[in-house]
Motif scaffolding. Structure first.
Motif, PDB file in Angstrom:
ATOM      1  N   THR A 186       0.827  -1.207   0.000  1.00  0.00           N
ATOM      2  CA  THR A 186       0.000   0.000   0.000  1.00  0.00           C
ATOM      3  C   THR A 186       0.862   1.259   0.000  1.00  0.00           C
ATOM      4  OG1 THR A 186      -1.785  -1.183   1.123  1.00  0.00           O
ATOM      5  CG2 THR A 186      -1.838   1.219   1.232  1.00  0.00           C
ATOM      6  N   LEU A 190       0.620   4.396  -2.568  1.00  0.00           N
ATOM      7  CA  LEU A 190       0.542   5.774  -2.084  1.00  0.00           C
ATOM      8  C   LEU A 190       1.700   6.604  -2.631  1.00  0.00           C
ATOM      9  CD1 LEU A 190      -0.424   5.068   1.635  1.00  0.00           C
ATOM     10  CD2 LEU A 190      -1.923   5.945  -0.161  1.00  0.00           C
ATOM     11  N   GLY A 193       1.072   8.041  -5.891  1.00  0.00           N
ATOM     12  CA  GLY A 193       0.088   9.123  -5.922  1.00  0.00           C
ATOM     13  C   GLY A 193      -1.354   8.677  -5.760  1.00  0.00           C
ATOM     14  N   HIS A 194      -1.600   7.415  -5.530  1.00  0.00           N
ATOM     15  CA  HIS A 194      -2.973   6.922  -5.377  1.00  0.00           C
ATOM     16  C   HIS A 194      -3.556   7.345  -4.033  1.00  0.00           C
ATOM     17  CE1 HIS A 194      -2.958   4.443  -9.010  1.00  0.00           C
ATOM     18  NE2 HIS A 194      -1.706   4.165  -8.721  1.00  0.00           N
ATOM     19  N   ARG A 195      -4.793   7.817  -4.065  1.00  0.00           N
ATOM     20  CA  ARG A 195      -5.478   8.210  -2.845  1.00  0.00           C
ATOM     21  C   ARG A 195      -6.860   7.577  -2.728  1.00  0.00           C
ATOM     22  NH1 ARG A 195      -1.073   9.134  -2.168  1.00  0.00           N
ATOM     23  NH2 ARG A 195      -0.016  10.961  -1.302  1.00  0.00           N
ATOM     24  N   ARG A 196      -7.296   6.887  -3.774  1.00  0.00           N
ATOM     25  CA  ARG A 196      -8.592   6.196  -3.752  1.00  0.00           C
ATOM     26  C   ARG A 196      -8.324   4.732  -4.090  1.00  0.00           C
ATOM     27  NH1 ARG A 196     -12.686  10.269  -6.870  1.00  0.00           N
ATOM     28  NH2 ARG A 196     -14.279   8.887  -5.951  1.00  0.00           N
ATOM     29  N   LEU A 220      -2.350   3.341   5.147  1.00  0.00           N
ATOM     30  CA  LEU A 220      -3.268   4.443   4.855  1.00  0.00           C
ATOM     31  C   LEU A 220      -3.324   5.433   6.018  1.00  0.00           C
ATOM     32  CD1 LEU A 220      -6.263   2.454   3.295  1.00  0.00           C
ATOM     33  CD2 LEU A 220      -4.628   3.897   2.067  1.00  0.00           C
ATOM     34  N   ALA A 223      -0.338   7.693   6.307  1.00  0.00           N
ATOM     35  CA  ALA A 223      -0.278   8.717   5.261  1.00  0.00           C
ATOM     36  C   ALA A 223      -1.444   9.695   5.345  1.00  0.00           C
ATOM     37  CB  ALA A 223      -0.263   8.051   3.889  1.00  0.00           C
ATOM     38  N   VAL A 225      -4.537   9.034   4.657  1.00  0.00           N
ATOM     39  CA  VAL A 225      -5.425   8.792   3.512  1.00  0.00           C
ATOM     40  C   VAL A 225      -6.646   7.996   3.980  1.00  0.00           C
ATOM     41  CG1 VAL A 225      -5.644   7.663   1.257  1.00  0.00           C
ATOM     42  CG2 VAL A 225      -3.523   8.865   1.866  1.00  0.00           C
ATOM     43  N   GLU A 227      -9.610   5.374   4.219  1.00  0.00           N
ATOM     44  CA  GLU A 227      -9.719   4.000   3.710  1.00  0.00           C
ATOM     45  C   GLU A 227     -10.804   3.913   2.654  1.00  0.00           C
ATOM     46  OE1 GLU A 227     -10.726  -0.538   5.313  1.00  0.00           O
ATOM     47  OE2 GLU A 227     -10.322   1.096   6.739  1.00  0.00           O
TER      48      GLU A 227
END
Length: 348
Positions: A186, A190, A193-196, A220, A223, A225, A227
């Motif tokens: 994960t 992240l 650049g993934h947030r979804r 998550l 960071a 972010v 879930e």
């Protein structure tokens, strides 16, 4: 107190000779009588006495290897490796090899306990339990009782990829570091650049599922972010395929999906392609385990490598006593992030 043949006979309301006939299978017995005897054996946890050479301890040539699904490469690789290592010993009675028997539980708690009972009756030399365990307090307590009885009789008990439950005292335990592996995976997404991020998880009642999901959530949270959606299912391709529809329904803007294992990841990729979405252009996909087909998938899968073959070999040697445990408690088997073509930066 030791349970005797006479105790079983009294419970089943038959003669000791009838009990002996049922257990030895050397004389026809009515089905209803046989069922009554076997029920009494289970209720009393009776173990049939073997030859004189086997009375003091479990010295038979039998080794039981319990797996959830032998068709799953995760278990097939470890079981095959363990069987090869068991065959190295050539230390059976008369100098022959041990007989390694793979017991496929199908994920059934009842079947797992049944196999342990049968191996106990056969005075197995060793028992290897592979993969995560069912997180049910009643089942865990029953399993602990069975494993304790096996160990007391001289059977070596080895956990392979399975963390010990409270009260378990196996000969050796090799536990995969699923939490760290999932966290690294994960963190990789992240970092791109993934947030979804959605999660196609395994069965809700398995230790492996919980540990991998915990590692994912730790990354998550660290960071900051939120879930994304999580869908639970089996550890197979169909579960990944079906989970994808629900994940996208709950968040159509997902840019990445973490799968419970590589087989589930293949189902996720197939479902995405059917919807006209590319991997990793539209949605990145990551698996777990680094099964042999992962590198040949199109695109090749980003995943977490677990040393399945090497761990299976070690489990076999630990079961045979040709290798000694590295410490007093369970040994953690490290996980390694393997980055391939199925993950990339999300589109702007």
């Amino acid at each position: 107190m030791t349970v005797t043949l006479a105790d079983v006979a009294a419970r089943a309301r038959v003669s000791p000779a009838t009990v002996s006939r049922v257990l030895n299978g050397n004389y026809p017995v009515a089905a209803t009588t046989r069922d009554r005897v076997l029920q009494a054996v289970d209720e009393l946890d009776y173990v049939l006495n073997g030859p004189a050479s086997s009375l003091a301890a479990a010295t038979s040539d039998l080794v039981g290897v319990l797996v959830n699904d032998i068709a799953d490469p995760f278990f097939g690789i470890m079981a095959g490796a363990a069987q090869s290592a068991i065959g190295e010993t050539g230390s059976g009675r008369g100098g022959g090899e041990k007989l390694a028997v793979v017991c496929n539980t199908g994920g059934s708690a009842t079947r797992e306990l049944t196999y342990l009972t049968l191996l106990q009756r056969q005075r197995a030399a060793a028992v290897i339990l592979m993969g995560g365990s069912l997180e049910d307090p009643e089942h865990l307590a029953a399993t602990t009782v069975k494993l304790t009885k096996l160990a007391e009789a001289g059977t070596r008990v080895v956990l392979c990829g399975r963390p010990p439950a409270p009260g378990d005292t196996p000969t050796a335990a090799l536990a995969f570091d699923n939490r760290t592996g999932a966290r690294l995976l994960t963190e990789h997404l992240l970092g791109l650049g993934h947030r979804r991020v959605g999660y196609a998880a395994g069965p809700v009642d398995r230790t492996t599922t919980r540990h991998r999901l915990e590692g994912h959530r730790e990354a998550l949270a660290a960071a900051g972010v939120p879930e994304g959606p999580t869908v639970h299912g089996a550890y197979d391709r169909r579960a990944g395929y079906d989970a994808t529809a629900e994940l996208l329904a709950r968040d159509p803007g997902l840019t990445a999906v973490v799968a419970a294992n590589d087989t589930v990841a293949l189902g996720v990729c197939a479902a995405l392609r059917e919807r006209g979405l590319s991997v990793p252009g539209d949605v990145s996909v990551a698996g777990f385990d680094d099964l042999p087909f992962s590198i040949d998938a199109v695109p090749s899968l980003t995943t977490v490598r677990l040393p399945l073959y090497e761990t299976g070999v070690r489990a076999g040697r630990l079961a045979m006593g040709t290798e000694t445990p590295s410490g007093d408690g369970p040994e953690t088997v490290p996980a390694e992030l393997v980055v391939r073509g199925s993950t990339g930066a999300p589109r702007g």
